[in-house]
Design a protein around this motif. Structure first.
Motif, PDB file in Angstrom:
ATOM      1  N   CYS A 194      -3.829  14.009  -7.298  1.00 60.44           N
ATOM      2  CA  CYS A 194      -3.787  12.883  -6.529  1.00 60.44           C
ATOM      3  C   CYS A 194      -2.407  12.076  -6.688  1.00 60.44           C
ATOM      4  O   CYS A 194      -1.909  11.497  -5.738  1.00 60.44           O
ATOM      5  CB  CYS A 194      -4.845  11.812  -7.132  1.00 60.44           C
ATOM      6  SG  CYS A 194      -6.362  12.279  -6.556  1.00 60.44           S
ATOM      7  N   ARG A 195      -1.881  11.909  -7.695  1.00 55.99           N
ATOM      8  CA  ARG A 195      -0.497  11.363  -8.067  1.00 55.99           C
ATOM      9  C   ARG A 195       0.690  12.028  -7.308  1.00 55.99           C
ATOM     10  O   ARG A 195       1.333  11.361  -6.727  1.00 55.99           O
ATOM     11  CB  ARG A 195      -0.117  11.450  -9.763  1.00 55.99           C
ATOM     12  CG  ARG A 195      -0.907  10.201 -10.341  1.00 55.99           C
ATOM     13  CD  ARG A 195      -0.882  10.234 -11.960  1.00 55.99           C
ATOM     14  NE  ARG A 195      -1.631   9.647 -12.872  1.00 55.99           N
ATOM     15  CZ  ARG A 195      -2.833   9.160 -12.782  1.00 55.99           C
ATOM     16  NH1 ARG A 195      -3.738   9.708 -11.978  1.00 55.99           N
ATOM     17  NH2 ARG A 195      -3.399   8.239 -13.630  1.00 55.99           N
ATOM     18  N   HIS A 196       0.430  13.362  -7.409  1.00 52.47           N
ATOM     19  CA  HIS A 196       1.840  14.031  -6.858  1.00 52.47           C
ATOM     20  C   HIS A 196       1.700  13.811  -5.294  1.00 52.47           C
ATOM     21  O   HIS A 196       2.693  14.108  -4.385  1.00 52.47           O
ATOM     22  CB  HIS A 196       1.700  15.635  -7.253  1.00 52.47           C
ATOM     23  CG  HIS A 196       2.479  15.617  -8.679  1.00 52.47           C
ATOM     24  ND1 HIS A 196       1.646  15.178  -9.678  1.00 52.47           N
ATOM     25  CD2 HIS A 196       3.666  15.830  -9.055  1.00 52.47           C
ATOM     26  CE1 HIS A 196       2.515  15.210 -10.768  1.00 52.47           C
ATOM     27  NE2 HIS A 196       3.790  15.522 -10.372  1.00 52.47           N
TER      28      HIS A 196
ATOM     29  N   GLU B  19       0.388  11.525  -3.835  1.00 46.92           N
ATOM     30  CA  GLU B  19       0.979  10.154  -3.332  1.00 46.92           C
ATOM     31  C   GLU B  19       2.428   9.984  -3.466  1.00 46.92           C
ATOM     32  O   GLU B  19       3.024   9.372  -2.547  1.00 46.92           O
ATOM     33  CB  GLU B  19       0.034   9.159  -4.388  1.00 46.92           C
ATOM     34  CG  GLU B  19       0.803   7.588  -3.981  1.00 46.92           C
ATOM     35  CD  GLU B  19       0.467   7.094  -2.867  1.00 46.92           C
ATOM     36  OE1 GLU B  19      -0.295   7.621  -2.005  1.00 46.92           O
ATOM     37  OE2 GLU B  19       1.424   6.113  -2.384  1.00 46.92           O
TER      38      GLU B  19
ATOM     39  N   CYS C  27       3.942  -0.170  -8.047  1.00 49.35           N
ATOM     40  CA  CYS C  27       3.842   1.162  -8.593  1.00 49.35           C
ATOM     41  C   CYS C  27       2.812   1.281  -9.648  1.00 49.35           C
ATOM     42  O   CYS C  27       2.755   0.430 -10.591  1.00 49.35           O
ATOM     43  CB  CYS C  27       5.205   1.353  -9.365  1.00 49.35           C
ATOM     44  SG  CYS C  27       5.193   3.120 -10.207  1.00 49.35           S
ATOM     45  N   GLU C  28       1.530   1.903  -9.340  1.00 50.52           N
ATOM     46  CA  GLU C  28       0.537   1.860 -10.199  1.00 50.52           C
ATOM     47  C   GLU C  28       0.626   2.534 -11.501  1.00 50.52           C
ATOM     48  O   GLU C  28      -0.223   2.283 -12.311  1.00 50.52           O
ATOM     49  CB  GLU C  28      -0.815   2.364  -8.998  1.00 50.52           C
ATOM     50  CG  GLU C  28      -2.158   2.096  -9.577  1.00 50.52           C
ATOM     51  CD  GLU C  28      -3.304   2.594  -8.372  1.00 50.52           C
ATOM     52  OE1 GLU C  28      -4.386   2.563  -8.890  1.00 50.52           O
ATOM     53  OE2 GLU C  28      -2.804   3.311  -7.486  1.00 50.52           O
ATOM     54  N   PHE C  29       1.216   3.661 -11.370  1.00 49.86           N
ATOM     55  CA  PHE C  29       1.174   4.659 -12.464  1.00 49.86           C
ATOM     56  C   PHE C  29       2.833   4.616 -13.033  1.00 49.86           C
ATOM     57  O   PHE C  29       3.443   5.665 -12.878  1.00 49.86           O
ATOM     58  CB  PHE C  29       0.752   6.009 -12.267  1.00 49.86           C
ATOM     59  CG  PHE C  29      -0.712   5.903 -11.687  1.00 49.86           C
ATOM     60  CD1 PHE C  29      -1.635   5.526 -12.612  1.00 49.86           C
ATOM     61  CD2 PHE C  29      -0.895   6.156 -10.355  1.00 49.86           C
ATOM     62  CE1 PHE C  29      -2.895   5.527 -12.129  1.00 49.86           C
ATOM     63  CE2 PHE C  29      -2.152   5.806  -9.892  1.00 49.86           C
ATOM     64  CZ  PHE C  29      -3.493   5.763 -10.780  1.00 49.86           C
TER      65      PHE C  29
ATOM     66  N   ASP D  77      -6.251  14.608 -11.264  1.00 48.65           N
ATOM     67  CA  ASP D  77      -5.464  13.275 -11.454  1.00 48.65           C
ATOM     68  C   ASP D  77      -3.985  13.770 -10.948  1.00 48.65           C
ATOM     69  O   ASP D  77      -3.336  12.846 -10.299  1.00 48.65           O
ATOM     70  CB  ASP D  77      -5.432  12.878 -12.805  1.00 48.65           C
ATOM     71  CG  ASP D  77      -6.626  12.341 -13.390  1.00 48.65           C
ATOM     72  OD1 ASP D  77      -7.362  11.532 -12.319  1.00 48.65           O
ATOM     73  OD2 ASP D  77      -7.077  12.089 -14.802  1.00 48.65           O
TER      74      ASP D  77
ATOM     75  N   ASP E 114       3.742   7.848 -15.060  1.00 47.28           N
ATOM     76  CA  ASP E 114       3.743   9.133 -14.131  1.00 47.28           C
ATOM     77  C   ASP E 114       4.963   9.242 -13.502  1.00 47.28           C
ATOM     78  O   ASP E 114       5.724  10.214 -13.170  1.00 47.28           O
ATOM     79  CB  ASP E 114       2.649   9.318 -13.202  1.00 47.28           C
ATOM     80  CG  ASP E 114       1.065   9.242 -14.445  1.00 47.28           C
ATOM     81  OD1 ASP E 114       1.149  10.458 -15.098  1.00 47.28           O
ATOM     82  OD2 ASP E 114       0.331   8.587 -14.181  1.00 47.28           O
TER      83      ASP E 114
END
Lengths: 208, 208
Positions: free
Chosen positions: A193-195, A197, B159-161, A190, B164
């Protein structure tokens, strides 16, 4: 799943297993992380390593030499894995950039204490040790910047300030060490993936 | 340039002038930043403050009380200014978000030592002090997250998250304290511009 030797080799940069620290360095890492360099004594490190003070001095001539070896080992591992991650991407600049970011994120989850000590104890490094460390950090940031510039040249990224974006991405990855916990709500994948993106957005990559 | 009182008030969150630290706290800040909490003694702090050891104890009952007061003062200033920055934006969610990011960036340029000590000495805080500090940090991150969610609700951000992204933006701003130098190549306004743009990209704001 059985993996061919070739796959195991090229994908190796994703794996941060054994930290390759000698037992005295691993003991020093724990003591520095808890007490800080100035709050740590040779006696505390020797005790944590199960050595006498003269026994520890047999391996390292000073507390400064221990800090230098500890930080150098961590930075060298980061640089080697990041270079492998970049190479693994072949000629595609976007994959190269993403691999570099993924590698940095994984390093800072696997080596949290090393990252914390390296960043907080810059102040405690003697000039030569500090210069060596700054050189390694610059090399790291240049790998990110090169990947960004390659993506700008290929038309994949829209990024006006590659140097600042590289610093921002490095900072983002370094900060993972401060909050990531293996038993926390986000898995390592996770976080990657977030980083990746976030980094893609920072350099103006086209949405996928 | 003469400014009306109203402008001076609403724009006040951009100004970080006097740090509002008592002389003993300012002395302790320097000692903690150089030597770390565990490497700092009450005697060193008293000497730096021009006080006797009993004189220092008259103001603060322990080294831990000094750390607590120092970090609380810095965090309270950051929270107050960030709240003012958000209010100053009125009803526009994009301006609100940008103001919050700008305020955080300016804080971390003006209060580099405070930011460094607060982030590195979490480990040295006793449980109550640490819990208070974590609460202040959470409040900070929530202000960013609220601003992101408002922009998502208004359709300005993609922004999905948000949680984060808020953490990433806070990390980016905190890290400014590590590399920014007033005599470096980037002016404070350059740093603000780039970070507001990075933050806009992170939350998927439409290009300007």
């Amino acid at each position: 799943m059985e993996m061919s030797e070739e796959i195991a080799t090229t994908a190796g940069w994703r794996e941060f297993g054994d930290d390759a620290l000698s037992p005295p360095l691993r003991a020093a890492l724990g003591v520095f992380a808890r007490h800080g360099y100035h709050g740590a004594s040779i006696r505390m490190i020797a005790e944590a390593a199960g050595l006498s003070v003269p026994g520890l001095y047999h391996h390292y001539r000073s507390k400064q030499a221990i800090l230098a070896a500890l930080v150098d080992t961590a930075m060298a591992e980061m640089l080697a894995n990041t270079a492998a991650a970049a190479d693994d991407a072949g000629d595609d600049p976007v994959t190269r950039f993403e691999n570099v970011v993924e590698c940095l994120a994984r390093f800072h989850m696997a080596r949290r204490d090393q990252a914390f000590v390296a960043s907080t104890e810059m102040r405690s490094m003697e000039p030569e040790v500090r210069a060596h460390h700054v050189g390694q950090r610059d090399a790291q940031q240049e790998m990110i910047e090169d990947a960004i510039r390659a993506g700008v040249d290929s038309g994949d990224f829209a990024c006006e300030f590659p140097e600042d974006a590289a610093r921002a991405i490095a900072s983002l990855c370094v900060s993972i060490a401060n909050w990531y916990r293996p038993d926390g709500p986000l898995s390592a994948d996770d976080v990657v993936c977030r980083h990746v993106e976030f980094a893609r957005r920072l350099v103006g990559a086209a949405a996928r």
